[in-house]
Design a protein around this motif. Structure first.
Motif, PDB file in Angstrom:
ATOM      1  N   GLY A  11       0.942 -14.114 -11.483  1.00 26.95           N
ATOM      2  CA  GLY A  11       0.685 -13.000 -10.570  1.00 26.95           C
ATOM      3  C   GLY A  11       0.633 -13.488  -9.142  1.00 26.95           C
ATOM      4  O   GLY A  11      -0.340 -14.087  -8.708  1.00 26.95           O
ATOM      5  N   LEU A  12       1.707 -13.235  -8.452  1.00 26.95           N
ATOM      6  CA  LEU A  12       1.906 -13.792  -7.123  1.00 26.95           C
ATOM      7  C   LEU A  12       0.823 -13.341  -6.145  1.00 26.95           C
ATOM      8  O   LEU A  12       0.198 -14.158  -5.469  1.00 26.95           O
ATOM      9  CB  LEU A  12       3.298 -13.347  -6.651  1.00 26.95           C
ATOM     10  N   ASP A  13       0.569 -12.033  -6.093  1.00 22.98           N
ATOM     11  CA  ASP A  13      -0.348 -11.498  -5.083  1.00 22.98           C
ATOM     12  C   ASP A  13      -1.773 -12.025  -5.272  1.00 22.98           C
ATOM     13  O   ASP A  13      -2.420 -12.458  -4.328  1.00 22.98           O
ATOM     14  CB  ASP A  13      -0.343  -9.968  -5.135  1.00 22.98           C
ATOM     15  N   GLN A  14      -2.225 -11.998  -6.537  1.00 21.33           N
ATOM     16  CA  GLN A  14      -3.576 -12.463  -6.830  1.00 21.33           C
ATOM     17  C   GLN A  14      -3.725 -13.948  -6.483  1.00 21.33           C
ATOM     18  O   GLN A  14      -4.723 -14.360  -5.896  1.00 21.33           O
ATOM     19  CB  GLN A  14      -3.883 -12.224  -8.310  1.00 21.33           C
ATOM     20  N   CYS A  15      -2.737 -14.737  -6.833  1.00 27.17           N
ATOM     21  CA  CYS A  15      -2.815 -16.183  -6.588  1.00 27.17           C
ATOM     22  C   CYS A  15      -2.805 -16.501  -5.096  1.00 27.17           C
ATOM     23  O   CYS A  15      -3.512 -17.404  -4.640  1.00 27.17           O
ATOM     24  CB  CYS A  15      -1.674 -16.914  -7.285  1.00 27.17           C
ATOM     25  N   ILE A  16      -1.977 -15.760  -4.340  1.00 24.95           N
ATOM     26  CA  ILE A  16      -1.925 -15.990  -2.891  1.00 24.95           C
ATOM     27  C   ILE A  16      -3.310 -15.759  -2.295  1.00 24.95           C
ATOM     28  O   ILE A  16      -3.808 -16.568  -1.508  1.00 24.95           O
ATOM     29  CB  ILE A  16      -0.884 -15.055  -2.228  1.00 24.95           C
ATOM     30  N   ALA A  17      -3.955 -14.674  -2.716  1.00 27.98           N
ATOM     31  CA  ALA A  17      -5.297 -14.356  -2.207  1.00 27.98           C
ATOM     32  C   ALA A  17      -6.309 -15.385  -2.709  1.00 27.98           C
ATOM     33  O   ALA A  17      -7.168 -15.845  -1.957  1.00 27.98           O
ATOM     34  CB  ALA A  17      -5.690 -12.957  -2.633  1.00 27.98           C
ATOM     35  N   ASP A  18      -6.181 -15.769  -3.992  1.00 21.88           N
ATOM     36  CA  ASP A  18      -7.116 -16.745  -4.565  1.00 21.88           C
ATOM     37  C   ASP A  18      -7.091 -18.064  -3.807  1.00 21.88           C
ATOM     38  O   ASP A  18      -8.134 -18.650  -3.524  1.00 21.88           O
ATOM     39  CB  ASP A  18      -6.767 -17.021  -6.040  1.00 21.88           C
ATOM     40  N   ASN A  64       3.555  -7.757 -12.764  1.00 21.33           N
ATOM     41  CA  ASN A  64       3.090  -8.584 -11.649  1.00 21.33           C
ATOM     42  C   ASN A  64       4.280  -8.970 -10.799  1.00 21.33           C
ATOM     43  O   ASN A  64       5.329  -9.290 -11.340  1.00 21.33           O
ATOM     44  CB  ASN A  64       2.492  -9.890 -12.179  1.00 21.33           C
ATOM     45  N   ASN A  65       4.123  -9.006  -9.487  1.00 20.86           N
ATOM     46  CA  ASN A  65       5.212  -9.479  -8.646  1.00 20.86           C
ATOM     47  C   ASN A  65       5.499 -10.945  -8.923  1.00 20.86           C
ATOM     48  O   ASN A  65       4.579 -11.734  -9.106  1.00 20.86           O
ATOM     49  CB  ASN A  65       4.856  -9.308  -7.163  1.00 20.86           C
ATOM     50  N   CYS A  66       6.764 -11.298  -8.981  1.00 27.20           N
ATOM     51  CA  CYS A  66       7.121 -12.716  -9.120  1.00 27.20           C
ATOM     52  C   CYS A  66       8.231 -13.025  -8.126  1.00 27.20           C
ATOM     53  O   CYS A  66       8.006 -13.582  -7.083  1.00 27.20           O
ATOM     54  CB  CYS A  66       7.561 -13.043 -10.540  1.00 27.20           C
ATOM     55  N   LYS A  97       1.767 -27.539  -4.735  1.00 25.30           N
ATOM     56  CA  LYS A  97       2.902 -27.953  -5.538  1.00 25.30           C
ATOM     57  C   LYS A  97       3.172 -26.977  -6.678  1.00 25.30           C
ATOM     58  O   LYS A  97       4.311 -26.710  -7.019  1.00 25.30           O
ATOM     59  CB  LYS A  97       2.620 -29.345  -6.109  1.00 25.30           C
ATOM     60  N   ASN A  98       2.109 -26.449  -7.269  1.00 26.04           N
ATOM     61  CA  ASN A  98       2.281 -25.630  -8.481  1.00 26.04           C
ATOM     62  C   ASN A  98       2.555 -24.165  -8.129  1.00 26.04           C
ATOM     63  O   ASN A  98       1.934 -23.254  -8.656  1.00 26.04           O
ATOM     64  CB  ASN A  98       1.065 -25.741  -9.391  1.00 26.04           C
ATOM     65  N   ARG A  99       3.489 -23.971  -7.214  1.00 31.21           N
ATOM     66  CA  ARG A  99       3.763 -22.603  -6.782  1.00 31.21           C
ATOM     67  C   ARG A  99       4.338 -21.745  -7.906  1.00 31.21           C
ATOM     68  O   ARG A  99       4.198 -20.529  -7.881  1.00 31.21           O
ATOM     69  CB  ARG A  99       4.696 -22.615  -5.578  1.00 31.21           C
ATOM     70  N   MET A 100       4.953 -22.382  -8.896  1.00 35.63           N
ATOM     71  CA  MET A 100       5.514 -21.593  -9.983  1.00 35.63           C
ATOM     72  C   MET A 100       4.411 -20.943 -10.823  1.00 35.63           C
ATOM     73  O   MET A 100       4.624 -19.895 -11.436  1.00 35.63           O
ATOM     74  CB  MET A 100       6.426 -22.458 -10.859  1.00 35.63           C
ATOM     75  N   ALA A 101       3.221 -21.557 -10.821  1.00 33.97           N
ATOM     76  CA  ALA A 101       2.090 -20.951 -11.518  1.00 33.97           C
ATOM     77  C   ALA A 101       1.749 -19.613 -10.859  1.00 33.97           C
ATOM     78  O   ALA A 101       1.366 -18.664 -11.538  1.00 33.97           O
ATOM     79  CB  ALA A 101       0.891 -21.891 -11.469  1.00 33.97           C
TER      80      ALA A 101
END
Lengths: 511, 317
Positions: free
Chosen positions: B220-227, A429-431, B211-215
């Motif tokens: 999974g950065l891409d999925q979370c951004i879209a979510d 996963n990208n981080c 705030k919880n950007r580290m989550a």
């Protein structure tokens, strides 16, 4: 104005400046550090031995000279711990807790052994006793552990209230302090408060190594407070106001080694038989033989330690700072572990002032010899790339000033990427959290099927800990290891040349 | 029926309903002139792209083509303008939103009758410099103050947890209360290269309100951004592609190296956060399909990345 009142005004002013030094913020702290700290005995002494600088050499000479001329006025005017005790003593008097002082015999064995042990230990590479007992460092720790959090919290509460009036200010962070460090400082604070409230300047005359040393000098000072036995009617007026408990009114004598030159007795004497005057017939006034013997021993000890003390080679040999497996990381400018641990007196000024609060005191991170000395704490924060504040305020030369361009290439530690923990390698996963915050070109990303894998090049790493702090995994996938001696990082030379603006502005859109 | 059409119909129903409500309310209050402005809604493009101008001029043209700021900001409303000022970099580096653009947007909000305009960004904390430096060095704080916006400093206390409906990986997020409590949210990202998501544009800029950007990074950065965009869509996205950082994003080059910046002098504007990201990706020279979060956003019906299906108005100055 009476002499004692002048002393009160000046000492309170200096005390207030010390508070500002710890709480005032970057610019105020740098300014006050340069005018206050060269005139603190232990920091100035250590600084001169670590890195002889004109300012600190003259500061040290100044302290010694004024002590030779005026006695221990350092203790009543310049020492912040002295003023703190005076405040407690005044409160105890006002509240009726401790109204009258009375003569007490000197605790010679105690003070001379503490003095001897402290300087001998320091000479042999252990800063433990000096760090615990130095009055300036102790005050610094009291400010950092108790005043600073209170100050920051009050300020932030104020900032929160101001929000309701549409005034928005940036809140401040409080330093990170381990409970053990607060506990040690608390014990000392309570001890000093009780001593001061019950027995005046007992700490200065029974414990404080600086007080003991200046006491040796005060015995041969040019000006002294003396009682003219002829005019004295033994009214005890002077004795009852003597915070140092060093006036024996019955015998009309003053123990010069313990007199802190507060001048309370001058104003208290109804006969004006107490006077502050030139005394050529030096040690004659003292009838305390043990003190004289102690003085001789002390002088010899001081001279001996002074002679071979602090020679780096000896201290490295005997230094006990090579304690644990995971060596602590020391702030940029501190040269390396040995330099730092043997010059830091744990005053915690850097802890208070550090903008990112990455500098955290550790109880025994450096072993017992470096008790309470601070280290870089990347669990809580990171070292700001654009900041070199700690080196600019450190009074002992433990953290030497580093010009910012130099600091940006000073490698205090080296990063390691743990690919078996990193989410990009483990989960595909990208981080990229580490790469976003790296201030150098240490971390780069390799694109494989739209997944960006981090790679590190430690040549550019300065060990600031931004990556470690931002890494989302637990335990961290990217960690900084200490450099026992700080190194120089390489400068990154960009591969690609910036694009030239060749094209004339077109009018097309790609959609 | 395609997904886009479906969502368009839903959007249409929603809009119709709200227009009806406003009309009814206006009628009762005896202010039918309010309706005239609302009528232009039908002609509003899905996406506006303007190029070859200065940031302020391009914005003014784009918002005019969008039907005016009155479409988004009503009298007496509170507005949050969310630039990207996550790094302590000068505007020339292209790592932060253009300050002149921010200033122009704030002024435009006030002329549309906004009561208060706020500026906020949750800066990338372990970066060189603190939040105050980021606000200052980016030039945005001064620009915003000059336009009389209220600059909200970063702090840790004013976040509220929200549930994300339909979030695949990101189920909850701590969102800054300023965003939750304001009437209008204008997202003003800068288009730039990004070392861990290829590009940072509008969807990525939304990380600056949680705030919880580290989550995000952990799961999974891409999925979370879209979510996250399933929970909150900005009322308007304005993408600053005036000065585009082409490599070493998101922070720009270190050690004072020259930034690899291309003067694209472009501005994009859309209600659709996926569409505006897709268009910006093309401006950058990348295929939107290759940017994971844009693709996921499209699949999760956050917006439409098929630019051919959209009504796009372009204007070259």
């Amino acid at each position: 104005m009476k002499t004692a009142q002048i002393r009160i005004v000046i000492s309170l002013l200096i005390f207030a400046l010390f508070l500002l030094l710890f709480l005032g913020g970057e610019n105020i702290s740098v300014f006050l550090a340069s005018i206050l700290l060269p005139f603190q005995f232990v920091p100035a002494l250590i600084h001169v031995l670590t890195q002889p600088e004109a300012l600190f050499v003259s500061g040290l000479i100044f302290i010694l000279v004024i002590s030779f001329i005026f006695g221990r006025i350092y203790c009543s005017f310049l020492c912040p711990l002295g003023t703190l005790q005076d405040i407690v003593i005044a409160l105890a008097r006002k509240t009726g807790f401790h109204k009258k002082h009375a003569f007490r015999k000197p605790n010679n064995w105690l003070r001379y052994s503490i003095f001897g042990l402290t300087f001998a230990a320091a000479a042999l590479g252990s800063m433990s006793l000096l760090n615990l007992l130095d009055p300036y460092s102790l005050t610094g720790r009291i400010f950092t552990s108790f005043v600073q959090p209170l100050f920051v919290r009050t300020g932030n509460t104020g900032i929160n209230i101001l929000k309701n009036f549409n005034i928005y200010l940036f809140p401040a962070d409080s330093a990170y302090l381990p409970v053990s460090v607060i506990a040690v400082t608390f014990v000392f604070l309570i001890m000093i408060l009780i001593m001061a409230a019950r027995a005046g300047r007992l700490y200065c005359n029974a414990v404080c190594p600086v007080g003991t040393l200046l006491g040796f000098i005060a015995r041969v000072a040019v000006f002294k407070l003396t009682i003219d036995p002829g005019g004295c009617n033994h009214c005890n007026g002077c004795e009852s106001v003597c915070k140092a408990d060093c006036i024996d009114a019955q015998n009309s004598t003053i123990d010069q080694s313990r007199c802190v030159s507060c001048f309370n007795c001058l104003d208290a004497c109804p006969q004006t038989t107490v006077s502050y005057k030139l005394s050529r017939n030096n040690i004659r006034n003292s009838k305390w033989l043990p003190a004289r013997r102690g003085f001789l021993i002390g002088t010899l000890a001081a001279a001996a330690t002074g002679l071979f003390a602090f020679t780096p080679g000896l201290r490295h040999l005997l230094g006990t700072a090579h304690a644990s497996q995971n060596q602590p990381i020391t702030p940029p400018g501190s040269v390396g572990l040995n330099h730092f641990t043997q010059a830091c007196t744990s005053c915690h000024l850097c802890v208070s002032v550090c903008p990112t609060k990455v500098i955290t005191p550790s109880f025994s991170g450096y072993g017992l010899s470096g008790i309470l000395q601070p280290q870089m704490n990347y669990e809580n924060s990171f070292c700001d790339y654009e900041c070199n504040l700690c080196g600019r305020i450190c009074p002992t030369g433990a953290i030497l000033p580093l010009p910012l361009p130099e600091k940006k290439f000073t490698q205090i530690g080296e990063v390691e990427l743990l690919k078996d923990k990193c989410v990009v390698y483990v989960n595909k996963n990208n981080c990229g959290a580490c790469g976003e915050v790296c201030p150098t070109h240490t971390i780069s990303f390799v694109d494989k099927e739209n997944i960006l894998y981090p790679e590190v090049d430690t040549r550019y790493c300065i060990g600031c800990g931004a990556c470690e702090k931002s890494c989302p995994t637990a335990p961290k996938s990217i960690v900084v290891h200490s450099n026992l001696i700080h190194k120089k990082a390489e400068k990154y030379i960009g591969q690609e040349a910036p694009l030239t603006q060749k094209k004339a502005p077109d009018k097309d859109f790609p959609f | 029926m395609t997904d886009a059409q479906k969502s368009n119909r839903r959007e249409f129903l929603k809009k119709g309903l709200s227009v009806g409500l406003v009309a009814g309310g206006a009628f009762i209050l005896g202010k039918p002139d309010f309706l005239a402005a609302k009528d232009t809604t039908t002609n509003i493009p899905d996406l506006v792209a303007v190029k070859n101008g200065e940031p302020d001029a391009m914005f003014k043209k784009a918002i005019q083509l969008m039907g005016g700021m009155g479409q988004f900001v009503k009298k007496g409303q509170t507005v949050v303008v969310k630039p990207n000022m996550g790094f302590p970099r000068k505007p020339e580096v292209g790592a932060t939103t253009n300050p002149l653009l921010i200033k122009t947007i704030i002024e435009s909000c006030y002329s549309a009758g906004a009561k208060k305009v706020y500026i906020f960004d949750n800066v990338v904390s372990p970066t060189s410099g603190n939040a105050r430096n980021c606000y200052k060095i980016s030039g945005i704080e001064d620009a915003a103050r000059a336009a009389k916006a209220i600059v909200i400093p970063l702090d840790d206390f004013n976040y509220r947890e929200v549930k994300i409906p339909g979030g695949k990986t990101l189920k909850t997020a701590d969102v800054h209360s300023l965003i939750l409590d304001s009437d209008v949210f204008i997202n003003v990202p800068v288009l730039k290269h990004h070392g861990s998501t290829q590009l940072s544009i509008a969807m990525k800029n939304m990380m600056g309100i949680v705030k919880n950007r580290m989550a995000y990074h952990l799961t999974g950065l891409d999925q979370c951004i879209a979510d996250f965009c399933m929970y909150k869509k900005p009322d308007l996205n304005v993408v600053d592609a005036y000065r585009v950082l082409m490599s070493h994003g998101p922070a720009g080059p270190r050690d004072g190296n020259t930034p690899n910046v291309e003067m694209k002098k472009t501005l994009l504007m859309s209600r659709d956060i996926v569409a505006v990201d897709a268009a910006a990706a093309k401006i950058f020279g990348k295929n939107p399909e290759d940017i994971s979060y844009i693709k996921i956003g499209h699949q999760q019906k956050v917006g439409n990345m098929n630019l051919k299906e959209l009504k796009i108005v372009t204007y070259a100055m």
